[in-house]
Design a protein around this motif. Structure first.
Motif, PDB file in Angstrom:
ATOM      1  N   ARG A 102       0.841  -1.190   0.000  1.00 49.48           N
ATOM      2  CA  ARG A 102       0.000   0.000   0.000  1.00 49.48           C
ATOM      3  C   ARG A 102       0.877   1.240   0.000  1.00 49.48           C
ATOM      4  N   ARG A 103       0.553   2.150  -0.894  1.00 57.26           N
ATOM      5  CA  ARG A 103       1.313   3.393  -0.968  1.00 57.26           C
ATOM      6  C   ARG A 103       0.591   4.541  -0.294  1.00 57.26           C
ATOM      7  N   MET A 104      -0.714   4.487  -0.232  1.00 54.37           N
ATOM      8  CA  MET A 104      -1.479   5.623   0.271  1.00 54.37           C
ATOM      9  C   MET A 104      -1.998   5.317   1.674  1.00 54.37           C
ATOM     10  N   PRO A 105      -2.021   6.329   2.530  1.00 53.27           N
ATOM     11  CA  PRO A 105      -2.501   6.101   3.903  1.00 53.27           C
ATOM     12  C   PRO A 105      -4.016   5.955   3.971  1.00 53.27           C
ATOM     13  N   GLY A 106      -4.472   5.382   5.078  1.00 51.01           N
ATOM     14  CA  GLY A 106      -5.910   5.266   5.306  1.00 51.01           C
ATOM     15  C   GLY A 106      -6.543   4.136   4.517  1.00 51.01           C
ATOM     16  N   ASP A 107      -7.853   4.270   4.292  1.00 49.01           N
ATOM     17  CA  ASP A 107      -8.629   3.242   3.600  1.00 49.01           C
ATOM     18  C   ASP A 107      -9.025   3.690   2.202  1.00 49.01           C
ATOM     19  N   GLN A 108      -8.124   4.359   1.512  1.00 49.02           N
ATOM     20  CA  GLN A 108      -8.441   4.873   0.185  1.00 49.02           C
ATOM     21  C   GLN A 108      -8.560   3.740  -0.827  1.00 49.02           C
ATOM     22  N   TYR A 109      -9.366   3.992  -1.825  1.00 44.77           N
ATOM     23  CA  TYR A 109      -9.530   3.040  -2.918  1.00 44.77           C
ATOM     24  C   TYR A 109      -9.837   3.816  -4.180  1.00 44.77           C
ATOM     25  N   LEU A 110      -9.775   3.149  -5.310  1.00 45.13           N
ATOM     26  CA  LEU A 110     -10.030   3.785  -6.594  1.00 45.13           C
ATOM     27  C   LEU A 110     -10.696   2.765  -7.498  1.00 45.13           C
ATOM     28  N   SER A 111     -11.779   3.164  -8.134  1.00 46.61           N
ATOM     29  CA  SER A 111     -12.462   2.238  -9.036  1.00 46.61           C
ATOM     30  C   SER A 111     -11.593   1.982 -10.261  1.00 46.61           C
ATOM     31  N   ALA A 112     -11.830   0.877 -10.920  1.00 44.58           N
ATOM     32  CA  ALA A 112     -11.091   0.550 -12.135  1.00 44.58           C
ATOM     33  C   ALA A 112     -11.316   1.613 -13.204  1.00 44.58           C
ATOM     34  N   GLU A 113     -12.536   2.137 -13.293  1.00 43.66           N
ATOM     35  CA  GLU A 113     -12.841   3.158 -14.310  1.00 43.66           C
ATOM     36  C   GLU A 113     -12.060   4.443 -14.055  1.00 43.66           C
ATOM     37  N   ALA A 114     -12.029   4.899 -12.809  1.00 43.93           N
ATOM     38  CA  ALA A 114     -11.297   6.122 -12.480  1.00 43.93           C
ATOM     39  C   ALA A 114      -9.796   5.922 -12.686  1.00 43.93           C
ATOM     40  N   ALA A 115      -9.290   4.751 -12.295  1.00 40.48           N
ATOM     41  CA  ALA A 115      -7.865   4.463 -12.490  1.00 40.48           C
ATOM     42  C   ALA A 115      -7.520   4.458 -13.976  1.00 40.48           C
ATOM     43  N   ARG A 116      -8.372   3.844 -14.786  1.00 43.06           N
ATOM     44  CA  ARG A 116      -8.136   3.798 -16.231  1.00 43.06           C
ATOM     45  C   ARG A 116      -8.090   5.211 -16.811  1.00 43.06           C
ATOM     46  N   ASP A 117      -9.061   6.048 -16.432  1.00 43.46           N
ATOM     47  CA  ASP A 117      -9.085   7.422 -16.937  1.00 43.46           C
ATOM     48  C   ASP A 117      -7.839   8.195 -16.537  1.00 43.46           C
ATOM     49  N   MET A 118      -7.394   8.021 -15.301  1.00 43.74           N
ATOM     50  CA  MET A 118      -6.193   8.728 -14.836  1.00 43.74           C
ATOM     51  C   MET A 118      -4.952   8.264 -15.582  1.00 43.74           C
ATOM     52  N   VAL A 119      -4.851   6.966 -15.800  1.00 49.34           N
ATOM     53  CA  VAL A 119      -3.697   6.437 -16.525  1.00 49.34           C
ATOM     54  C   VAL A 119      -3.706   6.925 -17.973  1.00 49.34           C
ATOM     55  N   LEU A 120      -4.869   6.910 -18.606  1.00 53.58           N
ATOM     56  CA  LEU A 120      -4.945   7.383 -19.990  1.00 53.58           C
ATOM     57  C   LEU A 120      -4.552   8.852 -20.103  1.00 53.58           C
ATOM     58  N   ARG A 121      -5.004   9.671 -19.164  1.00 53.70           N
ATOM     59  CA  ARG A 121      -4.654  11.099 -19.203  1.00 53.70           C
ATOM     60  C   ARG A 121      -3.171  11.319 -18.949  1.00 53.70           C
ATOM     61  N   ALA A 122      -2.538  10.405 -18.251  1.00 56.68           N
ATOM     62  CA  ALA A 122      -1.148  10.593 -17.851  1.00 56.68           C
ATOM     63  C   ALA A 122      -0.160   9.882 -18.768  1.00 56.68           C
ATOM     64  N   THR A 123      -0.612   9.410 -19.924  1.00 64.52           N
ATOM     65  CA  THR A 123       0.306   8.715 -20.822  1.00 64.52           C
ATOM     66  C   THR A 123       0.367   9.388 -22.182  1.00 64.52           C
ATOM     67  N   VAL A 124       1.498   9.218 -22.828  1.00 65.67           N
ATOM     68  CA  VAL A 124       1.725   9.709 -24.194  1.00 65.67           C
ATOM     69  C   VAL A 124       2.454   8.600 -24.947  1.00 65.67           C
ATOM     70  N   PRO A 125       2.370   8.597 -26.268  1.00 65.70           N
ATOM     71  CA  PRO A 125       3.127   7.588 -27.011  1.00 65.70           C
ATOM     72  C   PRO A 125       4.622   7.705 -26.702  1.00 65.70           C
ATOM     73  N   ALA A 126       5.277   6.578 -26.532  1.00 66.74           N
ATOM     74  CA  ALA A 126       6.708   6.586 -26.220  1.00 66.74           C
ATOM     75  C   ALA A 126       7.539   6.860 -27.466  1.00 66.74           C
ATOM     76  N   THR A 127       6.941   6.644 -28.608  1.00 69.94           N
ATOM     77  CA  THR A 127       7.644   6.912 -29.864  1.00 69.94           C
ATOM     78  C   THR A 127       6.881   7.997 -30.616  1.00 69.94           C
ATOM     79  N   PRO A 128       7.594   8.898 -31.288  1.00 63.96           N
ATOM     80  CA  PRO A 128       6.895   9.952 -32.040  1.00 63.96           C
ATOM     81  C   PRO A 128       5.978   9.361 -33.099  1.00 63.96           C
ATOM     82  N   THR A 129       4.884  10.045 -33.343  1.00 68.48           N
ATOM     83  CA  THR A 129       3.937   9.606 -34.355  1.00 68.48           C
ATOM     84  C   THR A 129       3.849  10.661 -35.449  1.00 68.48           C
ATOM     85  N   THR A 130       3.573  10.244 -36.654  1.00 65.27           N
ATOM     86  CA  THR A 130       3.459  11.196 -37.759  1.00 65.27           C
ATOM     87  C   THR A 130       2.061  11.777 -37.846  1.00 65.27           C
TER      88      THR A 130
END
Length: 139
Positions: free
Chosen positions: A1-29
């Motif tokens: 566990r990284r976060m204190p307390g009884d925190q949790y995150l739904s799969a949908e919210a986690a997916r949205d956060m991960v998608l917003r926080a990622t970019v292609p690792a290789t340049p795209t044309t």
């Protein structure tokens, strides 16, 4: 566990956060497919996180409770304080001091965790409370 307390995150919210926080690792044309949130994005494309590592550095400035309360006293607008039942753990003294000094016009504890404003199971209640608060103030 990284976060204190009884925190949790739904799969949908986690997916949205991960998608917003990622970019292609290789340049795209094709600039239109540069985001993993784009439906045409190829899921086999490697991605990298857009995390700023400086956010993990120690803070250059820390505040005492008295300094934080002084900031709170300067708030000159209506305040809506929504907290989550299983949100970030705050000691009772700090929470009571914040409520005393801020004197929120709206203070409610809602179901949810730290990201209750982003979780599909709890976002509706958060939105309704914010809309009600803004409506009461003519915003």
């Amino acid at each position: 566990r990284r976060m204190p307390g009884d925190q949790y995150l739904s799969a949908e919210a986690a997916r949205d956060m991960v998608l917003r926080a990622t970019v292609p690792a290789t340049p795209t044309t094709d600039p239109s497919s540069s985001s993993p949130t784009d439906p045409s994005f190829d899921p086999s494309t490697p991605v990298a996180f857009r995390h700023d590592p400086r956010l993990q550095w120690p803070s250059l400035q820390y505040y005492t409770r008295e300094q934080v309360e002084s900031f709170y006293r300067r708030v000159a607008h209506p305040v809506c304080l929504l907290t989550a039942e299983d949100g970030w753990p705050v000691d009772a003294r700090a929470e009571e001091a914040a409520r005393e000094v801020l004197r929120p016009d709206c203070a409610e504890r809602l179901k949810g965790s730290h990201h209750f404003h982003a979780d599909p199971d709890t976002v509706g209640e958060v939105v309704e409370r914010v809309r009600k608060f803004l409506g009461e103030w003519g915003v």
